[in-house]
Structures are given as C-alpha cells and as structure tokens.
Enzyme design. Structure first.
Site, PDB file in Angstrom:
ATOM      1  CG  ASP A   9       9.178  -0.825  11.485  1.00  0.00           C
ATOM      2  OD1 ASP A   9      10.258  -1.386  11.188  1.00  0.00           O
ATOM      3  OD2 ASP A   9       8.181  -0.854  10.744  1.00  0.00           O
ATOM      4  CB  CYS A  66      10.597   0.344   8.220  1.00  0.00           C
ATOM      5  SG  CYS A  66      10.445   1.022   6.559  1.00  0.00           S
ATOM      6  CG  HIS A  99      23.490  15.122  -7.805  1.00  0.00           C
ATOM      7  ND1 HIS A  99      23.235  14.727  -9.091  1.00  0.00           N
ATOM      8  CD2 HIS A  99      24.819  15.430  -7.772  1.00  0.00           C
ATOM      9  CE1 HIS A  99      24.335  14.791  -9.820  1.00  0.00           C
ATOM     10  NE2 HIS A  99      25.327  15.197  -9.039  1.00  0.00           N
ATOM     11  CG  HIS A 134      23.134  19.407  -7.484  1.00  0.00           C
ATOM     12  ND1 HIS A 134      22.334  18.738  -8.382  1.00  0.00           N
ATOM     13  CD2 HIS A 134      24.411  19.246  -7.915  1.00  0.00           C
ATOM     14  CE1 HIS A 134      23.088  18.178  -9.312  1.00  0.00           C
ATOM     15  NE2 HIS A 134      24.352  18.473  -9.055  1.00  0.00           N
TER      16      HIS A 134
HETATM   17  C1  RB5 Z   1       6.092  -3.688   9.005  1.00  0.00           C
HETATM   18  O1  RB5 Z   1       5.517  -4.935   8.827  1.00  0.00           O
HETATM   19  C2  RB5 Z   1       6.344  -3.023   7.673  1.00  0.00           C
HETATM   20  O2  RB5 Z   1       5.146  -2.668   7.084  1.00  0.00           O
HETATM   21  C3  RB5 Z   1       7.223  -1.823   7.890  1.00  0.00           C
HETATM   22  O3  RB5 Z   1       8.412  -2.217   8.496  1.00  0.00           O
HETATM   23  C4  RB5 Z   1       7.660  -1.035   6.659  1.00  0.00           C
HETATM   24  O4  RB5 Z   1       8.207  -1.868   5.693  1.00  0.00           O
HETATM   25  C5  RB5 Z   1       6.710  -0.072   6.121  1.00  0.00           C
HETATM   26  O5  RB5 Z   1       6.979   0.643   5.149  1.00  0.00           O
END
Ligand code: RB5
Length: 143
Positions: A9, A66, A99, A134
């Site tokens: 993202d 993210c 694992h 595993h």
């Molecule tokens: C975005 O601001 C943030 O919430 C996203 O990148 C992430 O960390 C969500 O888990």
C-alpha cells in the site's frame, strides 16, 4: 531462482520498490503488482492481488509491504492455502520457511529498514521447508 509477486500500500511503497529492484538484480522472476505511485490505497485489495497470483502459481512466493506488515498479513491469511508471516528479524524469516512453510513474507516499512528487509527476503527465499512433523502441523491450518 524464484518467481515472486510483490505488492504494497502507500505505507510500504518505497520499501516494495527497493525490494523489486533488489530481486530483479539477483535474477529472480519478479512481478510488481503495484501500486505504481504512493497515493493512499487499501492494503486488503493489494494483498488479494498477491494471494490470487499465488493460488495460480503454487511454487511462487509473495512479498507484501505496508506500514507495519500487520494489515497485509491479516488480509492474506484469510485466504486458504496462504501462509503469510510478518517478519522483523532474520530469525523470523528463516523459521517462517523452515517450520511454517510460509509462502508470503510481510514487512513493515515503518518498522524495518531496507538493509534488514533485503536480508530477510533473501533468507526467506533461500530457506527450504523442513517438512516432517511440520508438514502435519501446517496441514492443520486449512482443516
Ligand atoms: C497505512 O497508514 C497503514 O495503516 C498500513 O500501511 C498498515 O500499516 C496497516 O496494517
């Protein structure tokens, strides 16, 4: 060499691009599923792009980035057959494969610097699943 699908993202955009460049330089088969810019976007949608790709390409790996790695892992792990591991250390990256037979590594750009992230991805891709006891445990995830 591995086939790798990556997405992020906005919170993971820069680290995702760093990893795309690194993995291409190493000669992997790299698929950057976006985004193409750092505009605000929804991480579950980006996670789904990678999980869909892996369900059609079962020997491939995914990298999801993210801000924290957490939202991406929560979204990805809702999909049966996906084993997504948030990693913050090289030890995590190694055992996620050895694992847990993880097929996606999730990273947080606001948590982990690019040097450690690159090392973790390299370790993740080069560590084999140990199987044995595993394999039975991992098979219970989707029961
Ligand atoms: C975005 O601001 C943030 O919430 C996203 O990148 C992430 O960390 C969500 O888990």
């Amino acid at each position: 060499m591995s086939t790798i699908y990556l997405a992020s993202d906005h919170g993971g955009f820069n680290l995702k691009n760093t990893l795309v460049q690194h993995l291409k330089k190493k000669g992997h088969d790299v698929h950057d599923l976006g985004p193409a810019d750092a505009s605000s976007c929804d991480y579950p949608v980006k996670a789904r792009a990678v999980t869909d790709a892996l369900l059609n390409d079962e020997n491939a790996f995914g990298v999801l980035v993210c801000g924290t790695g957490l939202g991406m892992s929560m979204a990805a792990n809702r999909v049966p057959g996906i084993r997504a591991a948030v990693c913050t250390t090289e030890f995590h990256a190694s055992y996620a494969r050895a694992h847990n037979n993880a097929n996606i590594i999730c990273l947080g750009e606001r948590v982990t610097g690019p040097g450690i992230a690159i090392d973790m991805v390299d370790i993740f891709l080069s560590t084999e699943f140990e199987g044995g006891r595993h394999l039975h445990r991992v098979s219970l995830f989707d029961k």
